[in-house]
Design a protein around this motif. Sequence first.
Motif, mmCIF file in Angstrom:
data_model
loop_
_atom_site.group_PDB
_atom_site.id
_atom_site.type_symbol
_atom_site.label_atom_id
_atom_site.label_comp_id
_atom_site.label_asym_id
_atom_site.label_seq_id
_atom_site.Cartn_x
_atom_site.Cartn_y
_atom_site.Cartn_z
ATOM 1 N N GLN A 18 1.291 3.115 -10.653
ATOM 2 C CA GLN A 18 0.967 4.538 -10.789
ATOM 3 C C GLN A 18 1.461 5.057 -12.131
ATOM 4 O OE1 GLN A 18 2.365 6.506 -7.213
ATOM 5 N NE2 GLN A 18 0.970 5.321 -5.931
ATOM 6 N N ASP A 41 -1.236 1.054 -6.156
ATOM 7 C CA ASP A 41 0.088 0.505 -5.872
ATOM 8 C C ASP A 41 1.135 1.300 -6.654
ATOM 9 O OD1 ASP A 41 2.467 -1.203 -6.358
ATOM 10 O OD2 ASP A 41 1.313 -2.744 -5.332
ATOM 11 N N PRO A 42 2.225 1.720 -6.013
ATOM 12 C CA PRO A 42 3.244 2.517 -6.706
ATOM 13 C C PRO A 42 3.775 1.879 -7.990
ATOM 14 C CG PRO A 42 3.645 2.561 -4.355
ATOM 15 C CD PRO A 42 2.529 1.568 -4.590
ATOM 16 N N VAL A 85 1.425 1.820 -0.311
ATOM 17 C CA VAL A 85 1.453 3.284 -0.386
ATOM 18 C C VAL A 85 1.806 3.915 0.968
ATOM 19 C CG1 VAL A 85 -0.104 3.427 -2.366
ATOM 20 C CG2 VAL A 85 -1.057 3.473 -0.053
#
Length: 135
Positions: A78, A74-75, A22
């Motif tokens: 998301q 964690d992207p 992130v």
Amino acid sequence: MIEYRRCREFTEEQLGGLFRSVGWYSGRFPERLKKAMGNSSRVISAWDGERLVGLIRGLDDGVWQASIDCLLVDPEYQGRKIASALLEMLLEDYRELLYVDVVPDEKRNVGFYLKHGFEVMEEGTAMQIRGKGWD
């Protein structure tokens, strides 16, 4: 399937990887992150198998007040309501306290916290200083 755990045992690689995912500066110091999590009042984490994909950390006095120090996902994970689940679990832990504070690191996250019942403090102002030992 995401599994939620109340634990403070992480490897430096797991923590450093999540925090770097992130873009957080603290991800550069995985050994300190590991120690910080071990010393925290509450830590709830989200896992995909053995992969750490989310985390929330609370600091409290056990009676009066708590602060949410970090909430990150964690992207790649998301948009799956992981952050909401982590926050709701921590708030349930803190239901008997008088105050729970949060200072979002990014203004774009304010709406998320408002949606979960937080209010902007009329007279409050967030302040921070970074210690010299981090340079």
